[in-house]
Scaffold this active site. Structure first.
Site, PDB file in Angstrom:
ATOM      1  N   LYS A 220       0.844  -1.199   0.000  1.00 19.56           N
ATOM      2  CA  LYS A 220       0.000   0.000   0.000  1.00 19.56           C
ATOM      3  C   LYS A 220       0.881   1.251   0.000  1.00 19.56           C
ATOM      4  O   LYS A 220       0.708   2.150  -0.811  1.00 19.56           O
ATOM      5  CB  LYS A 220      -0.920  -0.018   1.227  1.00 19.56           C
ATOM      6  CG  LYS A 220      -1.793   1.201   1.338  1.00 19.56           C
ATOM      7  CD  LYS A 220      -2.731   1.102   2.531  1.00 19.56           C
ATOM      8  CE  LYS A 220      -3.415   2.438   2.769  1.00 19.56           C
ATOM      9  NZ  LYS A 220      -4.316   2.433   3.909  1.00 19.56           N
ATOM     10  N   GLU A 226      10.466  -4.749   4.534  1.00 20.16           N
ATOM     11  CA  GLU A 226      10.551  -6.154   4.122  1.00 20.16           C
ATOM     12  C   GLU A 226      10.257  -6.291   2.628  1.00 20.16           C
ATOM     13  O   GLU A 226      10.964  -6.989   1.892  1.00 20.16           O
ATOM     14  CB  GLU A 226       9.521  -6.997   4.897  1.00 20.16           C
ATOM     15  CG  GLU A 226       9.822  -7.189   6.365  1.00 20.16           C
ATOM     16  CD  GLU A 226       9.228  -6.098   7.236  1.00 20.16           C
ATOM     17  OE1 GLU A 226       8.955  -4.971   6.726  1.00 20.16           O
ATOM     18  OE2 GLU A 226       9.046  -6.352   8.436  1.00 20.16           O
ATOM     19  N   GLY A 282      -4.753  -1.769   5.086  1.00 18.62           N
ATOM     20  CA  GLY A 282      -3.999  -2.925   4.578  1.00 18.62           C
ATOM     21  C   GLY A 282      -4.684  -4.246   4.892  1.00 18.62           C
ATOM     22  O   GLY A 282      -4.787  -5.138   4.041  1.00 18.62           O
ATOM     23  N   ARG A 283      -5.187  -4.394   6.106  1.00 20.47           N
ATOM     24  CA  ARG A 283      -5.793  -5.674   6.515  1.00 20.47           C
ATOM     25  C   ARG A 283      -7.201  -5.838   5.968  1.00 20.47           C
ATOM     26  O   ARG A 283      -7.849  -6.861   6.220  1.00 20.47           O
ATOM     27  CB  ARG A 283      -5.754  -5.790   8.036  1.00 20.47           C
ATOM     28  CG  ARG A 283      -6.333  -4.599   8.773  1.00 20.47           C
ATOM     29  CD  ARG A 283      -5.927  -4.599  10.238  1.00 20.47           C
ATOM     30  NE  ARG A 283      -6.345  -3.397  10.941  1.00 20.47           N
ATOM     31  CZ  ARG A 283      -5.634  -2.266  10.990  1.00 20.47           C
ATOM     32  NH1 ARG A 283      -4.485  -2.169  10.354  1.00 20.47           N
ATOM     33  NH2 ARG A 283      -6.075  -1.228  11.671  1.00 20.47           N
ATOM     34  N   GLU A 368      -4.679  -6.319  14.794  1.00 24.48           N
ATOM     35  CA  GLU A 368      -4.109  -5.027  14.398  1.00 24.48           C
ATOM     36  C   GLU A 368      -5.207  -3.961  14.440  1.00 24.48           C
ATOM     37  O   GLU A 368      -4.935  -2.779  14.640  1.00 24.48           O
ATOM     38  CB  GLU A 368      -3.483  -5.116  12.996  1.00 24.48           C
ATOM     39  CG  GLU A 368      -2.498  -3.998  12.720  1.00 24.48           C
ATOM     40  CD  GLU A 368      -1.721  -4.167  11.426  1.00 24.48           C
ATOM     41  OE1 GLU A 368      -2.333  -4.042  10.349  1.00 24.48           O
ATOM     42  OE2 GLU A 368      -0.508  -4.415  11.482  1.00 24.48           O
ATOM     43  N   HIS A 399      -5.684 -33.017  18.094  1.00 27.72           N
ATOM     44  CA  HIS A 399      -4.574 -33.832  18.594  1.00 27.72           C
ATOM     45  C   HIS A 399      -3.452 -32.946  19.120  1.00 27.72           C
ATOM     46  O   HIS A 399      -2.313 -33.408  19.247  1.00 27.72           O
ATOM     47  CB  HIS A 399      -4.079 -34.759  17.480  1.00 27.72           C
ATOM     48  CG  HIS A 399      -5.155 -35.699  17.050  1.00 27.72           C
ATOM     49  ND1 HIS A 399      -5.375 -36.924  17.641  1.00 27.72           N
ATOM     50  CD2 HIS A 399      -6.146 -35.550  16.130  1.00 27.72           C
ATOM     51  CE1 HIS A 399      -6.426 -37.498  17.084  1.00 27.72           C
ATOM     52  NE2 HIS A 399      -6.920 -36.681  16.161  1.00 27.72           N
ATOM     53  N   LYS A 532       9.675  -0.574  13.964  1.00 33.67           N
ATOM     54  CA  LYS A 532      10.268  -0.442  12.623  1.00 33.67           C
ATOM     55  C   LYS A 532      11.440   0.530  12.668  1.00 33.67           C
ATOM     56  O   LYS A 532      12.508   0.258  12.127  1.00 33.67           O
ATOM     57  CB  LYS A 532       9.238   0.083  11.623  1.00 33.67           C
ATOM     58  CG  LYS A 532       8.090  -0.868  11.316  1.00 33.67           C
ATOM     59  CD  LYS A 532       7.158  -0.216  10.284  1.00 33.67           C
ATOM     60  CE  LYS A 532       5.881  -0.997  10.091  1.00 33.67           C
ATOM     61  NZ  LYS A 532       4.908  -0.328   9.251  1.00 33.67           N
TER      62      LYS A 532
END
Ligand code: F6P
Length: 569
Positions: A220, A226, A282-283, A368, A399, A532
């Site tokens: 965005k 990253e 973004g999410r 977030e 399990h 960051k």
């Protein structure tokens, strides 16, 4: 619809302190009354609840009968929602008011899935036309990719698409790509790289051919460390592999972003950029151009069905009365456990291997958004916010961690998600390959586990029932299944593009409901920023042998010293 809230702040009137309201206090008193009630008693007293405490929206059939709520509880929760102004806040969001106050932005992910003939003008901008222009551009591009018409630098068609992005620019596409495995109708394979750990990119590129690989750089902001680091490494891999100059980039790199300047600065032709807008968080962006890899895999029609699934739930959320509104009911029940029962988390259990990444996707969406300590106007909150989400597909979780769900001391409300018709099915065979006499198929076996788990979690098994089976008295306490553990059951006919859109929207709007009642802003994420900037500062310290180690607190300094020694610095 034309917003009469253009440019206004839809959230300047702060919630009253919600915990000081009568509605909140009524719920506190009510919780004390129902605290010791067992779901066995609740069902005995109200046998119709299994039929009546359900809601159908689109293809989703949702049962909320196995919750520790009486009908009176629900009424009190709806009163709380009204006290918090939930309906007004919802309407403000749909109309494009700037409810993301700290960033002064509208919140309009719901506009990404409006049909082309809808109307929405916000801040003087015709949103629907803009959205559909990008969808058309995505469609034209993915058509060329899928037909083989789009060629790489050496004239070969594309066989592999690598989406490089992180957070909302990764989790949605990768989750939906896996979920819609059966709808992929192209030999082109999609891959997803997110982590700045080079292992991610290196492992992904190991089997790929630069001549036939196309990268989607999804960000965005186009400023995420990253993503830009991985993108630069990918570009270097490409140019080295092709033994080509930077003119090869245009054939192998496209971008999805809101920031054309940064895209151009990176060297990607903005003609190959698919845009979106600052009013898409973004999410909340898998249904924007961020979903380009999904469209490449399933085609524009299926992507349209995916968007239509969201829209269906949007319309339900926007128009259904609170009492029959699925995201409202589920959001309120989530808040009921968080704030009135001190539940620490909610587990999401898809009985669908194809939804393996759904819990990870929801973690960003929910945590977030609602992991906030101040209200939308900056006052400290007075109650817990932000449900902690986690989960794994069934039956694997059975399990692993279901022991704690069944017999542990914590209450962990659980969402079970399952499907009537399987994406894959096999007969149940014996070790010798013969039908082993069990009725049904492996999918039926999967779903019998789904139903059994929700039943056992709710009703358990008493000491008397266990003793009556002849179990030794000293073992009886270990075998008691307390029950009274709340679950939501969500069922759909099958996992289709529309259904995955419906499921995402169902959770998006639950986040909104809870955020509105807590009076927080679910649409910013300032809490991720400091880490960051400090990472960048520390990069200089851990890599420069001359930099003084003593920069920070004694713990971090010692850790840095240890790392530098290991790295010979
Ligand atoms: O660091 C958090 C975050 O800003 C998320 O909100 C976002 O989804 C992710 O980073 C990626 O951001 P971008 O799409 O701008 O690269």
């Amino acid at each position: 619809m034309t917003s009469d809230l253009d440019g206004t702040d839809g959230n300047t009137t702060d919630n009253p302190d919600i915990t000081a309201t009568e509605a909140w206090q009524a719920l506190t008193a009510h919780q004390a009354q129902v605290d010791s009630l067992h779901l066995r008693e609740v069902f005995d007293a109200d046998p119709a609840r299994g039929r009546e405490l359900t809601v159908d929206v689109g293809d989703l059939h949702i049962d909320y009968a196995k919750h520790r709520v009486l009908r009176e509880t629900l009424d009190l929760l709806f009163a709380l929602a009204r006290e918090a102004g939930l309906e007004e806040r919802r309407d403000a969001m749909f109309a494009g008011a700037h409810i993301n106050t700290s960033e002064d932005r509208a919140v309009l992910h719901t506009a990404l899935r409006l049909p082309a003939d809808a109307e929405l003008v916000v801040d003087g901008q015709d949103i629907v036309t803009d959205v559909h222009a990008v969808l058309d551009a995505m469609g034209a591009f993915t058509d060329r990719l899928r037909s083989g018409e789009w060629k790489g630098h050496t004239g070969k068609s594309i066989t592999d698409v690598v989406n490089i992005g992180i957070g909302g620019s990764d989790l949605g596409p990768v989750m939906v790509y896996q979920a819609l495995r059966h709808y992929v109708d192209t030999p082109i394979r999609c891959h997803f790289v997110s982590n700045v750990d080079p292992a991610d990119l290196v492992a992904t590129l190991a089997d790929l051919d630069p001549e036939t690989t196309l990268f989607i750089i999804a960000s965005k902001t186009f400023g995420t460390l990253e993503t830009l680091t991985n993108a630069a490494a990918a570009r270097s891999w490409l140019l080295t592999g092709l033994d080509a100059g930077t003119d090869a980039v245009a054939k192998h790199f496209v971008a999805v972003s809101t920031n054309a300047d940064r895209v151009a600065a990176f060297g990607i032709d903005t003609a190959n950029m698919f845009g979106f807008w600052d009013w898409v968080g973004g999410r909340y962006s898998v249904d924007s151009a961020i979903g380009l890899s999904v469209m490449a895999a399933v085609g524009r029609e299926r992507f349209g069905e995916f968007l239509a699934g969201f829209h269906l739930v949007d319309e339900h959320f926007r128009t259904a009365p609170l009492e029959a509104n699925a995201p409202v009911i589920l959001g309120l029940i989530g808040l009921w456990y968080s704030n009135f029962w001190d539940a620490q988390s909610r587990v999401v259990l898809p009985y669908s291997n194809d939804m393996a990444r759904f819990a990870a996707y929801l973690q960003q969406l929910t945590m977030e958004s609602n992991g906030k300590s101040v209200t939308a106007t900056g006052r400290p909150v007075t109650t817990d916010t932000g449900e902690v989400f986690w989960g794994e597909p069934g039956t694997n979780g059975q399990h692993a961690f279901y022991q704690l769900l069944h017999q542990g001391t914590r209450m962990v409300p659980a969402d079970f998600i399952g499907f009537a018709r399987p994406t894959d099915d096999l007969p149940v065979l014996s070790a010798h390959g013969e039908a082993d006499g069990e009725p049904g198929s492996m999918h039926d076996l999967l779903m019998s586990n789904y139903f059994a788990q929700t039943k056992v979690l709710a009703f358990g098994k008493t000491a008397e029932e266990i003793a009556a089976e002849g179990v030794a008295p000293d073992v009886v306490p270990h075998k008691v299944m307390p029950g009274n553990r709340p679950t939501t059951s969500i069922l759909a006919p099958e996992l289709t593009p529309s259904v995955i859109g419906q499921l995402i929207a169902l959770y998006e709007h639950q986040v909104f409901v809870e955020g509105a009642i807590w009076g927080i802003n679910p649409f910013d994420q300032w809490g991720v920023e400091l880490g960051k900037t400090q990472a960048i500062e520390l990069l200089g310290v851990i890599t420069d042998a001359q930099a003084p180690v003593a920069q920070s607190d004694s713990s971090t300094d010692e850790l840095v010293r240890w790392y530098r020694t290991q790295r010979g610095r």
